[in-house]
Enzyme design. Structure first.
Site, PDB file in Angstrom:
ATOM      1  N   HIS A   1      19.012  66.871 -33.508  1.00 26.54           N
ATOM      2  CA  HIS A   1      17.496  67.873 -33.656  1.00 26.54           C
ATOM      3  C   HIS A   1      18.168  69.219 -32.917  1.00 26.54           C
ATOM      4  CE1 HIS A   1      13.851  68.908 -31.795  1.00 26.54           C
ATOM      5  NE2 HIS A   1      13.563  68.909 -32.891  1.00 26.54           N
ATOM      6  N   ARG A   2      17.899  70.186 -33.868  1.00 24.06           N
ATOM      7  CA  ARG A   2      18.280  71.718 -33.505  1.00 24.06           C
ATOM      8  C   ARG A   2      19.884  71.671 -32.960  1.00 24.06           C
ATOM      9  NH1 ARG A   2      13.260  73.256 -29.440  1.00 24.06           N
ATOM     10  NH2 ARG A   2      11.525  72.151 -30.598  1.00 24.06           N
TER      11      ARG A   2
ATOM     12  N   GLU B   1      19.444  69.061 -37.807  1.00 24.19           N
ATOM     13  CA  GLU B   1      17.999  69.561 -38.090  1.00 24.19           C
ATOM     14  C   GLU B   1      18.141  70.812 -37.402  1.00 24.19           C
ATOM     15  OE1 GLU B   1      13.604  70.500 -37.303  1.00 24.19           O
ATOM     16  OE2 GLU B   1      15.466  70.440 -35.913  1.00 24.19           O
TER      17      GLU B   1
ATOM     18  N   ASP C   1      15.850  74.933 -37.806  1.00 15.33           N
ATOM     19  CA  ASP C   1      14.651  75.821 -38.091  1.00 15.33           C
ATOM     20  C   ASP C   1      14.856  77.246 -38.519  1.00 15.33           C
ATOM     21  OD1 ASP C   1      12.677  73.724 -36.590  1.00 15.33           O
ATOM     22  OD2 ASP C   1      14.117  74.514 -35.135  1.00 15.33           O
TER      23      ASP C   1
ATOM     24  N   HIS D   1      14.019  78.342 -33.381  1.00 18.57           N
ATOM     25  CA  HIS D   1      12.616  77.606 -33.351  1.00 18.57           C
ATOM     26  C   HIS D   1      11.685  78.108 -33.321  1.00 18.57           C
ATOM     27  CE1 HIS D   1       9.817  75.000 -31.730  1.00 18.57           C
ATOM     28  NE2 HIS D   1      10.093  74.015 -32.562  1.00 18.57           N
TER      29      HIS D   1
ATOM     30  N   GLU E   1      14.190  72.735 -41.572  1.00 19.41           N
ATOM     31  CA  GLU E   1      12.570  72.854 -41.389  1.00 19.41           C
ATOM     32  C   GLU E   1      12.140  74.340 -41.606  1.00 19.41           C
ATOM     33  OE1 GLU E   1      10.630  71.972 -37.682  1.00 19.41           O
ATOM     34  OE2 GLU E   1       8.906  72.674 -38.295  1.00 19.41           O
TER      35      GLU E   1
ATOM     36  N   LYS F   1      10.008  77.131 -41.052  1.00 18.36           N
ATOM     37  CA  LYS F   1       9.158  77.248 -39.822  1.00 18.36           C
ATOM     38  C   LYS F   1       8.068  78.246 -40.294  1.00 18.36           C
ATOM     39  CE  LYS F   1       9.472  75.151 -35.712  1.00 18.36           C
ATOM     40  NZ  LYS F   1       8.986  73.786 -35.721  1.00 18.36           N
TER      41      LYS F   1
ATOM     42  N   ASP G   1      17.942  64.801 -29.747  1.00 15.74           N
ATOM     43  CA  ASP G   1      18.692  65.892 -28.957  1.00 15.74           C
ATOM     44  C   ASP G   1      20.140  65.396 -28.577  1.00 15.74           C
ATOM     45  OD1 ASP G   1      16.444  67.483 -29.378  1.00 15.74           O
ATOM     46  OD2 ASP G   1      15.718  66.966 -27.407  1.00 15.74           O
TER      47      ASP G   1
HETATM   48  O1  G3P Z   1      12.062  67.892 -37.411  1.00 15.02           O
HETATM   49  C1  G3P Z   1      11.151  67.424 -36.491  1.00 15.02           C
HETATM   50  C2  G3P Z   1      10.861  68.520 -35.366  1.00 15.02           C
HETATM   51  O2  G3P Z   1      12.111  69.505 -35.556  1.00 15.02           O
HETATM   52  C3  G3P Z   1       9.575  68.995 -35.470  1.00 15.02           C
HETATM   53  O3  G3P Z   1       9.436  69.708 -34.134  1.00 15.02           O
HETATM   54  O4  G3P Z   1       8.983  71.530 -32.687  1.00 15.02           O
HETATM   55  O5  G3P Z   1      11.179  70.504 -32.555  1.00 15.02           O
HETATM   56  O6  G3P Z   1      10.499  71.642 -34.575  1.00 15.02           O
HETATM   57  P1  G3P Z   1      10.140  70.804 -33.623  1.00 15.02           P
HETATM   58 CA    CA Z   2      12.107  71.578 -36.189  1.00 13.03          CA
END
Ligand code: G3P
Ligand code: CA
Length: 239
Positions: free
Chosen positions: A9-10, A36, A38, A51, A113, A115, A233
């Site tokens: 994640h990120r 993942e 953004d 993000h 993602e 955004k 993470d």
């Molecule tokens: O992919 C799920 C997650 O990334 C969504 O929430 O706020 O971390 O972008 P956020």
């Molecule tokens: Ca995200």
């Protein structure tokens, strides 16, 4: 039972500055199946990876992403907020990320993602799709968004690219809306995945990808419930 698919994640954001090339490379080295990230648009219309709608939290700058040109964004330090040793990290462009994906030995999948649920970035979908097309790696990309209209637009522009509709909590509307916009999967939180709505999604043929799972016992609980794809993470820890 097959091993769960881990998406960082990120990037490997538990230990490295989120949404930087260092975090993405560390996730790859940790053996993550995917990452993942953004994306948003800069003032001069470049697709950048960050993000928040502002640069305040994750860089040494201030203000909205959309009020900075790419050269201005590139001057910002996107790593020192985590540790001084990361001071060389910069906000990456999507183009840089896609180039990295095509390097020898890199077979990682990327969940991008869009955004655009807070700021509506005009043309973001088309720009992202055009960049992906340049590198011919559509089969390694998933486009996700909290904004259903954005995913509907993606589907209108590209009938085949994989898409995931992002929902928060026990979203009773998820299956209906995912069907309506022509998305392929539901990206949800553990509360949804462990609720009766998960069965509804399964019946409708929508796989679930669950965010953001950082604890082993939660991963095990979800795995027992039939979930096989997780955003975390801490890719090294969960592997
Ligand atoms: O992919 C799920 C997650 O990334 C969504 O929430 O706020 O971390 O972008 P956020
Ligand atoms: Ca995200």
């Amino acid at each position: 039972m097959t091993a769960p698919l881990i998406y960082a994640h990120r990037g490997a954001s538990g230990a490295f500055p989120e949404n930087t090339m260092r975090a993405f490379e560390e996730a790859r080295k940790a053996g993550a199946a995917g990452i993942e990230l953004d994306v948003q648009l800069s003032k001069d219309g470049q697709v950048v990876i960050i993000h928040d709608e502002t640069v305040d939290r994750t860089t040494d700058g201030m203000g909205y992403v959309q009020d900075h040109t790419l050269p201005q964004l590139k001057k910002l330090d996107a790593g020192s907020w985590v540790a001084p040793s990361f001071s060389d990290e910069r906000i990456p462009t999507l183009n840089e990320l896609l180039q990295w994906m095509t390097e020898d030995g890199n077979s990682i999948t990327v969940n991008i993602e869009l955004k655009n649920d807070v700021t509506q970035y005009k043309g973001l979908e088309l720009k992202v799709l055009a960049l992906i097309d340049t590198y011919q790696i559509e089969d390694r990309i998933i486009l996700a968004s909290f904004n259903p209209l954005s995913l509907k637009q993606v589907r209108a522009l590209n009938p085949t690219i994989e898409t995931g509709y992002l929902v928060i909590g026990k979203a009773d509307y998820a299956v209906e809306l995912t069907t309506e916009i022509g998305a392929d999967a539901i990206h949800c939180q553990p509360a949804y995945a462990l609720s009766p709505y998960a069965e509804e999604a399964k019946q409708a043929g929508f796989p679930l990808r669950v965010y953001t799972v950082n604890e082993r016992d939660e991963l095990e609980r979800l795995t027992k419930a039939g979930i096989d794809t997780f955003m975390t993470d801490h890719p090294a820890l969960l592997k």
